[in-house]
Motif scaffolding. Structure first.
Motif, mmCIF file in Angstrom:
data_model
loop_
_atom_site.group_PDB
_atom_site.id
_atom_site.type_symbol
_atom_site.label_atom_id
_atom_site.label_comp_id
_atom_site.label_asym_id
_atom_site.label_seq_id
_atom_site.Cartn_x
_atom_site.Cartn_y
_atom_site.Cartn_z
ATOM 1 N N GLU A 145 0.843 -1.188 0.000
ATOM 2 C CA GLU A 145 0.000 0.000 0.000
ATOM 3 C C GLU A 145 0.880 1.240 0.000
ATOM 4 O O GLU A 145 1.962 1.253 0.590
ATOM 5 C CB GLU A 145 -0.905 0.014 1.235
ATOM 6 C CG GLU A 145 -1.919 -1.120 1.283
ATOM 7 C CD GLU A 145 -3.000 -0.971 0.224
ATOM 8 O OE1 GLU A 145 -3.228 0.184 -0.218
ATOM 9 O OE2 GLU A 145 -3.598 -1.993 -0.150
ATOM 10 N N PRO A 146 0.433 2.328 -0.671
ATOM 11 C CA PRO A 146 1.218 3.568 -0.697
ATOM 12 C C PRO A 146 1.436 4.118 0.707
ATOM 13 O O PRO A 146 0.619 3.910 1.608
ATOM 14 C CB PRO A 146 0.353 4.512 -1.533
ATOM 15 C CG PRO A 146 -0.569 3.634 -2.302
ATOM 16 C CD PRO A 146 -0.812 2.436 -1.432
ATOM 17 N N ILE A 147 2.543 4.825 0.896
ATOM 18 C CA ILE A 147 2.837 5.496 2.157
ATOM 19 C C ILE A 147 2.480 6.973 1.995
ATOM 20 O O ILE A 147 3.068 7.679 1.168
ATOM 21 C CB ILE A 147 4.317 5.319 2.549
ATOM 22 C CG1 ILE A 147 4.602 3.832 2.795
ATOM 23 C CG2 ILE A 147 4.654 6.139 3.791
ATOM 24 C CD1 ILE A 147 6.050 3.522 3.081
ATOM 25 N N GLU A 148 1.527 7.415 2.753
ATOM 26 C CA GLU A 148 0.926 8.735 2.572
ATOM 27 C C GLU A 148 1.952 9.875 2.627
ATOM 28 O O GLU A 148 1.946 10.774 1.782
ATOM 29 C CB GLU A 148 -0.156 8.955 3.633
ATOM 30 C CG GLU A 148 -0.962 10.221 3.422
ATOM 31 C CD GLU A 148 -2.111 10.338 4.413
ATOM 32 O OE1 GLU A 148 -2.532 11.475 4.679
ATOM 33 O OE2 GLU A 148 -2.565 9.295 4.918
ATOM 34 N N GLN A 149 2.839 9.841 3.614
ATOM 35 C CA GLN A 149 3.800 10.932 3.776
ATOM 36 C C GLN A 149 4.748 11.011 2.586
ATOM 37 O O GLN A 149 5.058 12.099 2.091
ATOM 38 C CB GLN A 149 4.597 10.750 5.070
ATOM 39 C CG GLN A 149 5.512 11.926 5.386
ATOM 40 C CD GLN A 149 6.261 11.731 6.696
ATOM 41 O OE1 GLN A 149 6.120 10.715 7.368
ATOM 42 N NE2 GLN A 149 7.078 12.710 7.070
ATOM 43 N N GLU A 151 4.146 9.844 -0.472
ATOM 44 C CA GLU A 151 3.352 10.242 -1.641
ATOM 45 C C GLU A 151 3.163 11.753 -1.669
ATOM 46 O O GLU A 151 3.224 12.379 -2.728
ATOM 47 C CB GLU A 151 1.988 9.550 -1.615
ATOM 48 C CG GLU A 151 2.022 8.073 -1.943
ATOM 49 C CD GLU A 151 2.340 7.792 -3.398
ATOM 50 O OE1 GLU A 151 1.914 8.574 -4.262
ATOM 51 O OE2 GLU A 151 3.036 6.801 -3.659
ATOM 52 N N ALA A 152 2.920 12.342 -0.508
ATOM 53 C CA ALA A 152 2.696 13.789 -0.429
ATOM 54 C C ALA A 152 3.929 14.555 -0.897
ATOM 55 O O ALA A 152 3.819 15.552 -1.617
ATOM 56 C CB ALA A 152 2.328 14.182 1.001
ATOM 57 N N ASN A 155 4.357 13.991 -4.829
ATOM 58 C CA ASN A 155 3.341 14.740 -5.578
ATOM 59 C C ASN A 155 3.588 16.246 -5.524
ATOM 60 O O ASN A 155 3.440 16.945 -6.531
ATOM 61 C CB ASN A 155 1.944 14.415 -5.057
ATOM 62 C CG ASN A 155 1.544 12.969 -5.324
ATOM 63 O OD1 ASN A 155 2.067 12.335 -6.240
ATOM 64 N ND2 ASN A 155 0.641 12.438 -4.513
ATOM 65 N N THR A 250 11.072 10.596 5.933
ATOM 66 C CA THR A 250 9.656 10.275 5.769
ATOM 67 C C THR A 250 9.266 9.025 6.564
ATOM 68 O O THR A 250 8.206 8.438 6.345
ATOM 69 C CB THR A 250 9.308 10.062 4.273
ATOM 70 O OG1 THR A 250 10.217 9.106 3.705
ATOM 71 C CG2 THR A 250 9.388 11.351 3.498
#
Length: 297
Positions: A145-149, A151-152, A155, A250
């Motif tokens: 699953e992607p790691i939100e921090q 990915e932020a 992006n 991260t």
């Protein structure tokens, strides 16, 4: 980020550099490719067979290739401006020669066959329209699953750098940054069994992208960019140290991913004749690149 460093009482970037050196002192660590392959190099779209090693080198690009006739048969079209690759093979040329038999005036006609190098043009599937790749059908299922921090940060950086193109939505056997196109390409997340490896790879290539003059301008330090050259090797050290630093800040913690980074760094240091001072040189530039990606000014 500055507050985090002050609160913890240490510089996270220096900590990563120290950990890399510590691991390197424990001996040689083998490197492994962190993603699953999607094709056996360059392959023929129709037969699904890989091209010969020579043709792999001539094409210089993994993935599916088609002849003009195969494109027509598949109902596809070649994109405007697309350039063909060349595939070579040995054919046979047979000719008849008149010769005299030993000790006789009688002449006979003999057939002779010689190999002749021939070639034909092929086009990469990405340079065609109307043809679906078959590679994605073979993609392994993944539970990562992607790691939100992370990915932020990715992006935000890609969005901020208006000219930078980022591709991670197509199967790939390669991860690279193209300075001429200002483009980063990485294998899809689904090609990894460990999510940490995906972000380590992505951060590596994004660190490369900061070499641009409009960013951290490391191109000014590079006189020779050929593969294996001193400048190329130093840039690889910067990119891998930058990736390790970005993973740390991260909170992406994977001993396997970190050991792979150390192994990669060891390999390029050997190209630099084990000049360990180069770690310090590369670390300062990696820190600058990591902070630039995070917009930490």
């Amino acid at each position: 980020m500055k507050n985090q460093e002050t609160k913890k009482g240490f510089n996270v970037y220096q900590m990563v550099t120290d950990k890399v050196i510590e691991q390197m002192n424990k001996g040689i660590i083998p490197w492994h490719r962190p993603w699953n392959g999607v094709a056996d190099g360059a392959i023929n779209y129709v037969t699904r067979k890989p091209y010969s090693l020579l043709n792999q080198m001539l094409l210089g690009r993994d993935g599916e290739w088609l002849t003009f006739k195969q494109i027509q048969q598949q109902g596809g079209k070649i994109k405007k401006g697309a350039k063909a690759g060349i595939v070579v093979f040995y054919g046979k040329f047979t000719y008849t020669k008149e010769t005299k038999q030993d000790g006789s005036e009688v002449t006979v006609m003999e057939e002779h066959t010689i190999p002749v190098l021939k070639y034909y043009n092929v086009f990469h599937i990405e340079d065609c329209t109307g043809i679906e790749s078959k590679i994605k059908d073979n993609q392994p299922e993944t539970t990562v699953e992607p790691i939100e921090q992370a990915e932020a940060i990715i992006n935000a950086y890609v969005e901020r750098e208006k000219t930078l193109k980022f591709q991670n939505d197509k199967p790939s056997n390669r991860a690279y940054y193209s300075p001429s196109m200002d483009k980063v390409v990485v294998p899809m997340l689904s090609q990894y069994t460990e999510v940490e490896e995906y972000y380590s790879t992505t951060f590596h290539e994004l660190t490369h992208s900061t070499m641009a003059e409009s960013r951290c301008n490391r191109k000014a330090d590079m006189k020779q960019a050929a593969f294996g050259s001193k400048d190329y090797s130093r840039e690889e050290l910067v990119a891998e140290l930058g990736a390790a630093m970005l993973c740390t800040v991260t909170n992406i913690d994977s001993s396997k991913a970190f050991r792979n980074s150390v192994a990669y760094i060891q390999g390029w240091l050997r190209a630099l004749k084990n000049d360990n001072k180069m770690i310090v040189w590369a670390a300062s530039r990696a820190e600058k690149a990591a902070k630039y990606i995070m917009n930490d000014k």
